[in-house]
Design a protein around this motif. Structure first.
Motif: not given
Ligand code: AMP
Length: 390
Positions: A118-128, A151-155, A157-158, A382-383
């Protein structure tokens, strides 16, 4: 179990990216409860025995997408190394060139932990793109973080879209116990709900009511139901927005819902405040109900002793402040004696069982607070959905 697990996939000699839930309580850099780390050991040990190289990822706290070392996972790497009895290599980030190279050159059959995802905003944004960057670190993805599966986060779900994705052993255990209780419980099946807010548990009540034989309601949330029945509740907790729901559900439930008949009241919420036990029809205007009373504890205990399956979410009183833990203790005691399959969900319920010395006597204590509530609401996590079907 309808999802593939680590046992259904070949991991020998592979780099396995494992999403764990290392969101442990910490004070001044010291881990105050390492249960979540200990719960992840079976999966890590299984993968090591199978000859895999284990790369762990987790979130910790709410750094809001910023690199903030207050939320570093480094202390967790140290504790994990102690628990495993072998070194754990810590990486100062979870993506980027240095991490990619570092991960490639890990000794085979070793363990590494990456820095807070979660140091990266892309995690919670589920950035592909971010999910793909995580996926590039491994050859197989294992999700063992039940506590984050809602939570559908990058780590969570994505990443599962880019690698063969299976459940870890803790995830499997959670899904087995919670799933079995909802789909095919041994009866009588009893649910116990407590805690502070009715609102958070509306979905759970709606999903559980048709399935259970009895629903026992205690804790702060009981007072909204008592108010809906027309009782004066003094200064007790009231969830005004949920009053109408409480009234409706009571009409619908017939005698399935059991409410407290007596409560412990005090003028203030303070340790060892002067207390009184009163029937629910006589709660004084200037007092607040902080625990179920002894008659209620007995009645709840009887229902629990006759049960074969019990799902419990939320303490029955303010267990953190003595003497308002007594009702929760009495019902935990009955549950331990009942021999029923006992499934506890939610951080506070787990903490109460731990504090009062009953944790080892429960069948399953869920590591997921929000996730276990959503599961009990009947929602698809989602996970979990992202993992391969059997
Ligand atoms: P929840 O997160 O909704 O499960 O609420 C858990 C919290 O409910 C715990 O911290 C308990 O202290 C609190 N609680 C339990 N019983 C009562 C009560 N009668 N009045 C106020 N708070 C309560």
């Amino acid at each position: 179990m309808y999802k593939k697990t680590v046992r259904d996939i070949d991991v020998k000699g592979k780099r396995v990216l494992v999403r764990v839930d290392f969101n442990v309580p910490m004070q001044n850099g010291q881990i105050t409860d390492d249960r979540r780390i200990r719960e992840s050991l079976p999966t890590i040990q299984y993968l090591l025995e199978q000859g895999a190289t284990v790369i762990l990822i987790s979130h910790f706290g709410r750094p809001k997408g910023q690199r903030n070392l207050e939320f570093s996972l480094r202390p967790v790497a140290e504790r994990l190394a102690q628990l495993l009895g072998r070194p754990v290599q810590f990486f100062e980030d979870c993506v980027g060139e240095a991490v990619e190279q570092g991960v490639q050159s890990l000794p085979s059959n070793s363990v590494a932990l990456l820095e807070n995802v979660r140091f990266h905003p892309e995690e919670e944004a589920n950035d592909p793109d971010f999910a793909r960057a995580l996926a590039n670190l491994g050859e197989v993805y294992v999700n063992d973080a039940f506590g984050s599966a809602h939570r559908a986060h990058a780590s969570t779900e994505g990443v599962a879209h880019f690698l063969p994705a299976v459940a870890g052993l803790l995830m499997e255990k959670e899904l087995r116990y919670l799933g079995q209780a909802l789909s095919n419980p041994e009866r009588p099946f009893v649910a116990i709900l407590g805690g502070a807010k009715v609102h958070d548990k509306i979905g759970v009540i709606q999903n559980l009511l048709p399935k259970v034989d009895k629903l026992l309601i205690g804790g702060g949330m009981a007072f909204t139901f008592l108010k809906a029945q027309g009782y004066e509740i003094g200064k007790s907790l009231l969830d005004g927005e949920s009053l109408e729901f409480a009234a409706q559900i009571l009409t619908q439930a017939g005698d399935k819902i059991v409410l407290p008949s007596d409560v412990v009241v005090a003028p203030v919420l303070e340790p060892n405040a002067p207390t009184q036990v009163v029937p629910v029809s006589q709660i004084p205007k200037d007092q607040m109900g902080l625990d179920i009373g002894p008659d209620t504890a007995r009645a709840f205990g009887e229902v629990v002793r006759a049960a074969r399956t019990v799902v419990w979410n939320g303490p029955l009183g303010v267990f953190e402040t003595p003497p308002f833990e007594q009702g929760t203790r009495a019902v935990l005691h009955a549950l331990a004696e009942s021999g029923a399959v006992s499934i506890l969900g939610g951080g506070d319920t787990a903490a109460a069982a731990e504090q009062l010395g009953f944790a080892d006597e429960m069948t399953h204590i869920s590591t997921g607070g929000g996730a276990s509530l959503e599961f009990l609401e009947g929602r698809v996590l989602p996970g979990v959905a992202a993992l391969q079907d059997k």
